[in-house]
Design an enzyme around this catalytic site. Structure first.
Site, PDB file in Angstrom:
ATOM      1  N   GLY A  88     -30.086   5.935 -27.417  1.00 32.15           N
ATOM      2  CA  GLY A  88     -30.838   7.182 -27.572  1.00 32.15           C
ATOM      3  C   GLY A  88     -30.668   7.763 -28.961  1.00 32.15           C
ATOM      4  CG  ASP A  89     -31.598   8.964 -33.163  1.00 28.34           C
ATOM      5  OD1 ASP A  89     -30.409   8.895 -33.535  1.00 28.34           O
ATOM      6  OD2 ASP A  89     -32.476   9.539 -33.830  1.00 28.34           O
ATOM      7  CB  SER A  90     -32.368  13.780 -30.406  1.00 28.71           C
ATOM      8  OG  SER A  90     -32.414  13.359 -29.067  1.00 28.71           O
TER       9      SER A  90
END
Length: 201
Positions: free
Chosen positions: A69-71
């Site tokens: 995941g990445d934001s």
């Protein structure tokens, strides 16, 4: 993903994830990909989510489902990650007050057996966040000094101290926390796994 927010979300959703640390140089990877062709914000977080998941698979040789995941936060035409310092967080918040931005979260799921990848699925999601315009300088400084905004994308949270300074969220609020649970369910099902089987017994 090693994000405490994502870990907490998965636990609240009934799971007990094992954390696999990745060794991806995120800035170098984005720069390399962007040198070939410009990346949209959604593509940026998705590239990073995929790289993290694949790196963890090759490093740890796990069996099961591996989620990367990445934001990142997009505001006033700029894409920003974690501020890391009080000075950066303070400057970011002075820009964000009274404004609306978009939080982008990338999700990449791998079905793997002893490091051998059988199938993958990925999707980026986004939600808009509108910040209060009436935050006093003293309250803003207290929030920055609390340390909470330093290690989160966009320098804010919606599930802790920062919630008091956010007027509204349009879209999936879990995306703003870094992991869309409904998107995760759909990715799990796309890989042929029953989502509720992931719930801790």
């Amino acid at each position: 993903s090693a994000s405490p927010a994502r870990q907490a979300l998965l636990r609240r959703a009934g799971m007990n994830p094992e954390i696999l640390i990745h060794s991806v140089d995120e800035e170098a990877l984005v720069a390399q990909r962007a040198s070939v062709a410009p990346l949209t914000p959604a593509e940026t977080v998705q590239v990073l989510a995929e790289a993290k998941a694949l790196d963890a698979c090759s490093t740890h040789l796990p069996t099961g489902l591996v989620l990367g995941g990445d934001s990142m936060f997009e505001i006033n035409g700029s894409l920003v990650g974690k501020p890391l310092t009080i000075e950066n967080a303070r400057a970011r918040w002075k820009t964000m007050q009274g404004q609306t931005g978009v939080l982008h979260s990338g999700h990449f799921l791998v079905r793997v057996e002893r490091g051998v990848i059988h199938s993958t699925a990925g999707e980026a999601t986004s939600s808009s966040v509108s910040f209060s315009g009436d935050i006093s300088p003293d309250d803003l400084e207290a929030y920055v000094q609390s340390g909470e905004p330093l290690n989160v994308a966009g320098a804010f949270t919606i599930d802790a101290k920062g919630a008091a300074f956010i007027d509204s969220v349009a879209g999936d609020p879990h995306t703003v926390e870094g992991l869309s649970i409904v998107t995760f369910r759909r990715l799990v099902e796309r890989l042929g796994v029953r989502y509720t089987d992931l719930w801790a017994q």
